[in-house]
Design an enzyme around this catalytic site. Structure first.
Site, short mmCIF file in Angstrom:
data_model
loop_
_atom_site.label_atom_id
_atom_site.label_comp_id
_atom_site.label_asym_id
_atom_site.label_seq_id
_atom_site.Cartn_x
_atom_site.Cartn_y
_atom_site.Cartn_z
N ASP A 7 -11.93 26.38 -25.23
CA ASP A 7 -12.08 27.83 -25.08
C ASP A 7 -13.31 28.12 -24.23
O ASP A 7 -14.27 27.34 -24.21
CB ASP A 7 -12.20 28.51 -26.45
CG ASP A 7 -12.15 30.03 -26.31
OD1 ASP A 7 -11.15 30.54 -25.75
OD2 ASP A 7 -13.09 30.72 -26.74
N GLU A 9 -15.99 31.51 -22.93
CA GLU A 9 -16.40 32.91 -22.88
C GLU A 9 -16.92 33.16 -21.47
O GLU A 9 -17.48 32.25 -20.84
CB GLU A 9 -17.47 33.24 -23.93
CG GLU A 9 -17.01 33.03 -25.37
CD GLU A 9 -15.82 33.88 -25.75
OE1 GLU A 9 -15.63 34.95 -25.14
OE2 GLU A 9 -15.07 33.47 -26.66
N HIS A 150 -16.51 36.94 -30.69
CA HIS A 150 -15.78 35.89 -29.99
C HIS A 150 -16.79 34.85 -29.51
O HIS A 150 -17.74 35.17 -28.81
CB HIS A 150 -15.03 36.46 -28.78
CG HIS A 150 -13.79 37.22 -29.15
ND1 HIS A 150 -12.53 36.74 -28.91
CD2 HIS A 150 -13.64 38.42 -29.74
CE1 HIS A 150 -11.64 37.63 -29.33
NE2 HIS A 150 -12.30 38.65 -29.84
N ASP A 155 -13.91 29.84 -31.67
CA ASP A 155 -12.50 30.07 -31.34
C ASP A 155 -11.75 28.75 -31.13
O ASP A 155 -10.57 28.64 -31.47
CB ASP A 155 -12.38 30.96 -30.11
CG ASP A 155 -12.69 32.41 -30.42
OD1 ASP A 155 -13.02 32.71 -31.58
OD2 ASP A 155 -12.63 33.26 -29.50
#
Length: 230
Positions: A7, A9, A150, A155
């Protein structure tokens, strides 16, 4: 089979218009089960972060100002991933960002055929249902207590649990199918060492005699007379 649940960001939605990665999270899984090995890094995007993005991720330009550049963490990331398949939720988004960053520093990209998209899997498995990570966690009873914002590693850890459930859950450990998905496998039980001293019988003489009298009524070759059962 080794895979990396992945994942990112970012500062926004489009790597082609200047948005950059701010955080990377990786979780190693073997045969869909997390091994406990993870890799995580914050990244200085060398640009501002919109307030709306900070509200979602909690990351600010000030916090990331002293963090390494992507070029400084790229080798560690690539070493952790190795030649494994990469699992992501809405994979085209993460693939676009990581390959943009790799191209920027002259590193080989992660080719499309190595990516697994859990959104696609979820939509096939549950047509018409919400396929967000939150929705899938709720469907499978996976706790979201750690997710007030998040975060890439948070995640990725949640997605690793979701990915396992999308592929049959922990009962896969008892799956008797072979590599082609056909029945016919086997379960192997570990061998236990013999007791150093046999257990002392708790059977009384009266009980033994009553049992032998009962077995005598069962015919000439009852199973109870085999294997030293009486």
């Amino acid at each position: 089979m080794r895979e990396i649940v992945f994942d990112t960001e970012t500062t926004g939605l489009d790597p082609q218009t200047g948005d950059r990665i701010t955080e990377l999270g990786c979780v190693e899984v073997e045969d869909f089960i997390p091994t406990g090995r993870t890799w995580h890094a914050y990244v200085n995007p060398q640009r501002s972060i919109p307030e709306k993005v900070t509200e979602i991720t909690g990351l600010t330009a000030e916090f990331l100002a002293d963090k390494p550049l992507f070029a400084d963490v790229a080798d560690g990331f690539l070493e952790f991933v190795g030649d494994a398949r990469v699992v992501a939720h809405n994979a085209p988004f993460d693939r676009g960002f990581i390959n943009m960053e790799l191209t920027r520093i002259g590193k080989p990209i992660i080719e499309n055929d190595r990516w697994v998209d859990t959104v696609v899997i979820a939509r096939k498995k549950f047509p018409g249902a919400h396929a967000s990570l939150d929705a899938l966690c709720k469907r499978f009873g996976i706790s979201l207590e750690t997710r007030d914002k998040h975060g890439a590693i948070i995640d990725a850890l949640l997605l690793a649990d979701v990915y396992l459930e999308l592929n049959g859950g922990r009962e896969r450990a008892l799956d008797l199918s072979d590599d082609r998905g056909e029945a016919g496998g086997s379960v192997t039980f570990p061998k236990r060492p013999a007791r150093p001293e046999p257990l002392v019988t708790r059977l009384t003489m009266e009980e033994r005699e009553a049992h032998e009298a009962f077995v005598a009524t069962l015919g000439e070759s009852p199973i109870w007379k085999s294997g030293g059962l009486i």
